[in-house]
Design an enzyme around this catalytic site. Sequence first.
Site, PDB file in Angstrom:
ATOM      1  N   ASP A 117     -33.472  72.672  59.855  1.00 38.30           N
ATOM      2  CA  ASP A 117     -32.484  72.059  60.731  1.00 38.30           C
ATOM      3  C   ASP A 117     -33.004  70.706  61.199  1.00 38.30           C
ATOM      4  O   ASP A 117     -34.157  70.593  61.627  1.00 38.30           O
ATOM      5  CB  ASP A 117     -32.209  72.957  61.936  1.00 38.30           C
ATOM      6  CG  ASP A 117     -31.005  72.481  62.733  1.00 38.30           C
ATOM      7  OD1 ASP A 117     -30.031  72.026  62.122  1.00 38.30           O
ATOM      8  OD2 ASP A 117     -31.044  72.580  63.977  1.00 38.30           O
ATOM      9  N   HIS A 124     -26.267  62.325  69.877  1.00 36.25           N
ATOM     10  CA  HIS A 124     -26.753  63.603  70.398  1.00 36.25           C
ATOM     11  C   HIS A 124     -28.166  63.464  70.960  1.00 36.25           C
ATOM     12  O   HIS A 124     -28.460  63.943  72.068  1.00 36.25           O
ATOM     13  CB  HIS A 124     -26.733  64.645  69.280  1.00 36.25           C
ATOM     14  CG  HIS A 124     -27.362  65.952  69.657  1.00 36.25           C
ATOM     15  ND1 HIS A 124     -26.829  66.790  70.612  1.00 36.25           N
ATOM     16  CD2 HIS A 124     -28.502  66.567  69.212  1.00 36.25           C
ATOM     17  CE1 HIS A 124     -27.594  67.865  70.741  1.00 36.25           C
ATOM     18  NE2 HIS A 124     -28.624  67.745  69.905  1.00 36.25           N
ATOM     19  N   GLU A 191     -23.932  74.521  68.172  1.00 37.94           N
ATOM     20  CA  GLU A 191     -24.218  73.191  67.659  1.00 37.94           C
ATOM     21  C   GLU A 191     -23.339  72.967  66.434  1.00 37.94           C
ATOM     22  O   GLU A 191     -23.470  73.681  65.432  1.00 37.94           O
ATOM     23  CB  GLU A 191     -25.702  73.035  67.301  1.00 37.94           C
ATOM     24  CG  GLU A 191     -26.609  73.033  68.516  1.00 37.94           C
ATOM     25  CD  GLU A 191     -28.053  72.714  68.190  1.00 37.94           C
ATOM     26  OE1 GLU A 191     -28.393  72.645  66.992  1.00 37.94           O
ATOM     27  OE2 GLU A 191     -28.842  72.534  69.134  1.00 37.94           O
ATOM     28  N   GLU A 193     -22.499  71.416  63.207  1.00 40.46           N
ATOM     29  CA  GLU A 193     -23.320  70.756  62.201  1.00 40.46           C
ATOM     30  C   GLU A 193     -22.656  70.826  60.828  1.00 40.46           C
ATOM     31  O   GLU A 193     -21.663  71.534  60.622  1.00 40.46           O
ATOM     32  CB  GLU A 193     -24.705  71.395  62.115  1.00 40.46           C
ATOM     33  CG  GLU A 193     -25.477  71.407  63.428  1.00 40.46           C
ATOM     34  CD  GLU A 193     -26.933  71.798  63.233  1.00 40.46           C
ATOM     35  OE1 GLU A 193     -27.448  71.641  62.092  1.00 40.46           O
ATOM     36  OE2 GLU A 193     -27.558  72.252  64.209  1.00 40.46           O
ATOM     37  N   ASP A 225     -25.175  76.188  64.423  1.00 38.03           N
ATOM     38  CA  ASP A 225     -26.527  76.660  64.723  1.00 38.03           C
ATOM     39  C   ASP A 225     -26.576  77.068  66.187  1.00 38.03           C
ATOM     40  O   ASP A 225     -26.910  76.272  67.069  1.00 38.03           O
ATOM     41  CB  ASP A 225     -27.540  75.557  64.418  1.00 38.03           C
ATOM     42  CG  ASP A 225     -28.942  76.109  64.219  1.00 38.03           C
ATOM     43  OD1 ASP A 225     -29.055  77.288  63.865  1.00 38.03           O
ATOM     44  OD2 ASP A 225     -29.904  75.356  64.388  1.00 38.03           O
ATOM     45  N   ARG A 229     -30.163  78.031  75.074  1.00 35.74           N
ATOM     46  CA  ARG A 229     -30.813  76.873  75.694  1.00 35.74           C
ATOM     47  C   ARG A 229     -31.893  77.261  76.700  1.00 35.74           C
ATOM     48  O   ARG A 229     -32.912  76.562  76.826  1.00 35.74           O
ATOM     49  CB  ARG A 229     -29.757  75.988  76.386  1.00 35.74           C
ATOM     50  CG  ARG A 229     -28.680  75.446  75.478  1.00 35.74           C
ATOM     51  CD  ARG A 229     -29.242  74.511  74.438  1.00 35.74           C
ATOM     52  NE  ARG A 229     -28.167  73.900  73.643  1.00 35.74           N
ATOM     53  CZ  ARG A 229     -28.365  73.133  72.590  1.00 35.74           C
ATOM     54  NH1 ARG A 229     -29.605  72.877  72.194  1.00 35.74           N
ATOM     55  NH2 ARG A 229     -27.351  72.624  71.915  1.00 35.74           N
ATOM     56  N   GLN A 232     -34.914  78.503  74.708  1.00 38.24           N
ATOM     57  CA  GLN A 232     -35.511  77.359  74.014  1.00 38.24           C
ATOM     58  C   GLN A 232     -36.288  76.459  74.972  1.00 38.24           C
ATOM     59  O   GLN A 232     -37.384  75.979  74.654  1.00 38.24           O
ATOM     60  CB  GLN A 232     -34.413  76.554  73.323  1.00 38.24           C
ATOM     61  CG  GLN A 232     -34.915  75.369  72.516  1.00 38.24           C
ATOM     62  CD  GLN A 232     -33.771  74.614  71.840  1.00 38.24           C
ATOM     63  OE1 GLN A 232     -32.622  75.028  71.901  1.00 38.24           O
ATOM     64  NE2 GLN A 232     -34.094  73.505  71.200  1.00 38.24           N
ATOM     65  N   LYS A 245     -33.423  79.768  68.676  1.00 40.96           N
ATOM     66  CA  LYS A 245     -32.578  79.300  67.570  1.00 40.96           C
ATOM     67  C   LYS A 245     -32.493  80.287  66.416  1.00 40.96           C
ATOM     68  O   LYS A 245     -31.561  80.220  65.610  1.00 40.96           O
ATOM     69  CB  LYS A 245     -33.138  77.976  67.016  1.00 40.96           C
ATOM     70  CG  LYS A 245     -33.267  76.872  68.036  1.00 40.96           C
ATOM     71  CD  LYS A 245     -31.941  76.244  68.349  1.00 40.96           C
ATOM     72  CE  LYS A 245     -31.456  75.395  67.194  1.00 40.96           C
ATOM     73  NZ  LYS A 245     -30.197  74.702  67.489  1.00 40.96           N
ATOM     74  N   THR A 249     -27.391  81.713  62.566  1.00 35.63           N
ATOM     75  CA  THR A 249     -26.831  80.445  62.116  1.00 35.63           C
ATOM     76  C   THR A 249     -25.622  80.791  61.259  1.00 35.63           C
ATOM     77  O   THR A 249     -25.764  81.494  60.253  1.00 35.63           O
ATOM     78  CB  THR A 249     -27.839  79.642  61.284  1.00 35.63           C
ATOM     79  OG1 THR A 249     -29.000  79.367  62.072  1.00 35.63           O
ATOM     80  CG2 THR A 249     -27.230  78.335  60.794  1.00 35.63           C
ATOM     81  N   GLU A 355     -24.077  69.091  75.922  1.00 37.77           N
ATOM     82  CA  GLU A 355     -23.611  67.727  76.170  1.00 37.77           C
ATOM     83  C   GLU A 355     -22.249  67.700  76.849  1.00 37.77           C
ATOM     84  O   GLU A 355     -22.008  66.896  77.757  1.00 37.77           O
ATOM     85  CB  GLU A 355     -23.527  66.967  74.853  1.00 37.77           C
ATOM     86  CG  GLU A 355     -24.842  66.810  74.117  1.00 37.77           C
ATOM     87  CD  GLU A 355     -24.599  66.359  72.696  1.00 37.77           C
ATOM     88  OE1 GLU A 355     -24.513  65.141  72.462  1.00 37.77           O
ATOM     89  OE2 GLU A 355     -24.480  67.249  71.808  1.00 37.77           O
TER      90      GLU A 355
END
Length: 410
Positions: A117, A124, A191, A193, A225, A229, A232, A245, A249, A355
């Site tokens: 990844d 971002h 996420e 992606e 993904d 948070r 992490q 993570k 996925t 975000e």
Amino acid sequence: MPPFDVPEGDPFGPHNLPYGVFSIPGTQERTVGVRLGDHVLDAGAAAHALGSPYASLLARPTLNPLLAAGRTAWSDVRRALTAWVTVPSHRETLAPLLHPLSSVTLHLPFEVADYVDFYASENHARNVGRIFRPDAADSLTPNWKHLPIGYHGRSGTVVVSGTDVVRPSGQRKAPADAAPVFGPSVRLDIEAEVGFVVGVPSEPGSPVALGDFREHVFGLCLLNDWSARDVQAWEYVPLGPFLGKSFATSVSAWITPLDALEEARVSPPERTHELLPYLDDTNGEGDGPGGYDLRISVAVNGHVVSEPPFSTMYWTAAQQLAHMTVNGASLRTGDLYGSGTVSGPAERERGSLLELTWNGRDPLELPDGKRTFLEDGDVVTLSAWAPGPGGTRVGLGEVTGRVVGRAAQR
């Protein structure tokens, strides 16, 4: 409407033809399929019926044999498929081999070898820097403009669209807490992606040059993904993401071949720092622009919350592949690498809840209530399209996943 007569403007018309793997009711047998409108063609059976020399690649339970066959085979098979679904003389033969999408089960389309990844969106990266390092002179880390930052993930937890995602548990510790606690993540995120699927392997010790990207990469797909948070944030120093993570996925059930996206190729953003030669894409090396104009939508419980533009990604897929192998690391058929979160410059173009809510400070207003991060029962769907030939749209297979708690799983 007959399955061959795809409505005008359908993003899954003969100009697209993405690949997947499916099974029909009453059987466990899986086979390669190609999407046409709201139907799927049994590609292996079609190749056998029409005497294609590539029948042995398509009559398989996974895309891996086709991926490994290389660019000449990819182009030949695509030309043949386009002819099969557009030439009227083939209709009688192929009609019994077309199945309504609503009647089949879609599976993970390829066996995932390694998963990497990246972190390729400047928007971002700057948003994350501003959230977590608000007093820093530069919101980017010193290395960001010099190399595509990435990490190795867990290939065994790559799942196909539609698979439920169990809320992960782990250690978490808020800055004001005296000690860490263990339990389910309370800051579960997504996420948005794009994933790139490797076909042709490379030799150990032999880096893949920028210009060889299309000799190795078969196609792309949407990728979510999922990220815990809070887990992490506590674990990632100093070695990076791990349990926050690796739990899931999600990828699309459909892989769009790069050959279907010729009209979507665009130049990446202007480079602001001189690049080392193996990453330098300003000298015309390769066979065209390295970016892709993909228009992504992110929906939570059916409500669109963001529309990230992939054309803004600073690092291209070719640069990511070159960096991933420059140390001599080899590619394997089925390798998957994610672009990293796709975010544009506008607030409604951010590809993560981190975000969109500014780390929970500004909750999203949804029809079913406010959200900072995901709740059990929430359904996240990524969809996308790209410009195609003659003003058409090329649809990318959607990625959807529902968050469930461990009690619901049991």
